[in-house]
Design an enzyme around this catalytic site. Structure first.
Site, short mmCIF file in Angstrom:
data_model
loop_
_atom_site.label_atom_id
_atom_site.label_comp_id
_atom_site.label_asym_id
_atom_site.label_seq_id
_atom_site.Cartn_x
_atom_site.Cartn_y
_atom_site.Cartn_z
N HIS A 161 15.39 52.31 62.06
CA HIS A 161 15.47 50.87 62.31
C HIS A 161 14.30 50.20 61.59
O HIS A 161 13.26 50.82 61.37
CB HIS A 161 15.38 50.63 63.82
CG HIS A 161 15.64 49.24 64.26
ND1 HIS A 161 14.71 48.23 64.16
CD2 HIS A 161 16.74 48.67 64.84
CE1 HIS A 161 15.21 47.11 64.66
NE2 HIS A 161 16.44 47.34 65.07
N ASP B 175 10.88 57.09 68.29
CA ASP B 175 11.55 55.84 68.67
C ASP B 175 12.70 56.20 69.60
O ASP B 175 13.71 56.78 69.18
CB ASP B 175 12.06 55.16 67.40
CG ASP B 175 12.90 53.91 67.68
OD1 ASP B 175 13.22 53.65 68.86
OD2 ASP B 175 13.26 53.21 66.71
N GLN C 181 17.26 53.97 71.49
CA GLN C 181 18.66 54.31 71.75
C GLN C 181 18.82 55.55 72.61
O GLN C 181 19.83 55.73 73.28
CB GLN C 181 19.40 54.51 70.42
CG GLN C 181 19.49 53.28 69.55
CD GLN C 181 20.32 52.17 70.18
OE1 GLN C 181 21.26 52.41 70.93
NE2 GLN C 181 19.97 50.93 69.85
N LYS D 137 17.78 47.91 76.83
CA LYS D 137 18.81 48.88 76.43
C LYS D 137 19.09 49.90 77.54
O LYS D 137 19.98 50.74 77.39
CB LYS D 137 18.41 49.58 75.14
CG LYS D 137 18.33 48.64 73.93
CD LYS D 137 17.98 49.38 72.67
CE LYS D 137 17.65 48.46 71.51
NZ LYS D 137 18.82 47.69 71.02
N CYS E 42 19.95 46.28 61.32
CA CYS E 42 18.52 46.45 61.05
C CYS E 42 18.22 47.82 60.44
O CYS E 42 17.19 48.44 60.71
CB CYS E 42 17.68 46.25 62.33
SG CYS E 42 17.67 44.56 62.91
#
Length: 402
Positions: free
Chosen positions: A119, A196, A199, A222, A360
């Site tokens: 991202h 990261d 998600q 999220k 993104c």
């Protein structure tokens, strides 16, 4: 999961006089009543600033705010609450590491490794840092199936590698990366690793100690929580050695015009009045997930993914982008001869919310030679019948635009 669906009031609304079919969960998830009520309860019953007040409302707000920190510790398996830093989201968490640990530790000629599926929030901060420090940014290539080769990754590692910043789950492809193996390889050359988890936190079981990452970031919105709150996990010894990020109230011990001393962890990185209400409500979201159980959620989402993949693959001219062996409940696709944005607009007219564009991840789209994709992403409240509505909508769209 139909009973769970009843806890999400927004799912009862109409869009363009059609029942809402919400398939944009990778962008943000909808919120259960428990989260909405937690926000309302804070503002209605104990709205106050935290940590420094001695009156009842301040003490109640502080206790609720810190209870979320303990909930996060449990949710990600951190060794202590001191390792849990509240931020505005994954983006701010990554920037915090770049501007503190990065500026302190990256020198000219050092190398930072990221992947080709990152991202923008896990690309741009490292580009800025590399430009400032005359360091080198290296990229792990992405295969045609949307997977990372561990062998190719290991070939990039060297004694010059100081940091690996890697997405655990691709927001554009759904690919689940083998981060534990990649972290082990990075540590063998002395590099630190930032994961990261924007998600992955909602789909996968997260244990930062077992994973052995040095930093981990995720966003509240999220994981069925509010917007504007996120988490940075960092190993305690790293956080203690890092310089401060922002100056102001709360992150200090004593201030004079001659010098300032800084607060202990985790408050060292939480300057000013924080996002109190949304942080408190984040606990309700994590409790909601834990109450159902990630294994149960995962089985439901895996069934949706399998069904959607089969049904979408049967549509003439439709090509799924990203066919990794390990995926979460997300399908990105294109239909030959039709721009993704046109598909998104026509589906919205049918009450179907999907995401279109580059997500993104412009470098990833360039790698596949496409302007973007249509992305349908599924959550615990989605049902097989909604996939049927999506498929019917796509057939209608193809007929209209052919």
């Amino acid at each position: 999961m139909k009973d769970v669906r009843l806890q999400f009031p927004i799912l009862d609304r109409l869009v363009k006089d059609k029942p809402l079919v919400y398939l944009d969960n990778a962008a943000t998830s909808q919120k259960p009543l428990a989260v909405i009520e937690a926000l309302s309860h804070y503002y209605s019953h104990y709205n106050a600033n935290i940590h420094r007040g001695i009156h009842t409302l301040a003490e109640e707000a502080t206790a609720a705010y810190e209870a979320t920190r303990y909930a996060v510790q449990d949710f990600i398996g951190a060794a202590s609450v001191e390792e849990v830093i509240f931020t505005r989201g994954t983006t701010e968490a990554i920037n915090l590491v770049a501007y503190t640990w990065g500026r302190q530790n990256i020198q000219a000629g050092d190398e930072i490794i990221i992947s080709g599926m990152e991202h923008h929030s896990n690309i741009v901060p490292w580009q800025i840092l590399c430009a400032e420090k005359s360091a080198v940014l290296k990229i792990i290539p992405v295969s045609d199936k949307g997977e990372l080769s561990v062998q190719e990754y290991k070939a990039l590692l060297s004694e010059k590698t100081k940091l690996v910043a890697l997405v655990q789950v691709s927001n554009a492809l759904g690919t689940v990366n083998p981060v534990k193996e990649m972290i082990e390889a990075a540590h063998q050359v002395g590099a630190k690793v930032l994961i990261d988890g924007a998600q992955s936190a909602v789909h996968l079981d997260i244990d930062v100690q077992q994973m052995d990452c040095d930093f981990f970031a995720f966003s509240g919105h999220k994981v069925y929580g509010p917007t504007g709150v996120g988490v940075l996990y960092g190993k305690k010894e790293l956080l203690e050695a890092m310089p401060v990020f922002q100056g102001g109230g709360e992150m200090i011990k004593e201030v004079s015009f001659e010098r300032t001393t800084y607060n202990e962890l985790p408050y060292k990185y939480e300057a000013g009045t924080p996002n109190i209400a949304d942080t408190i409500a984040l606990k309700a979201a994590l409790d909601f997930i834990s109450g159902i159980g990630k294994e149960k959620i995962r089985k439901h989402e895996e069934a949706l993914l399998a069904y959607a993949t089969a049904e979408l693959s049967a549509i003439p001219g439709l090509e799924i982008v990203g066919q990794a062996k390990e995926k979460v409940s997300l399908v990105s696709f294109n239909i030959k001869g039709i721009h993704p944005q046109d598909i998104g607009i026509l589906l919205d007219n049918l009450g179907i919310a999907v995401r279109t564009g580059h997500h993104c991840t412009q470098p990833l789209m360039k790698r596949f030679g496409i302007p973007g994709t249509v992305r349908a992403s599924f959550a615990l409240y989605n049902q097989q019948e909604e996939i049927d509505v999506l498929v019917a909508g796509l057939h209608k769209t193809i007929k209209m635009l052919s």
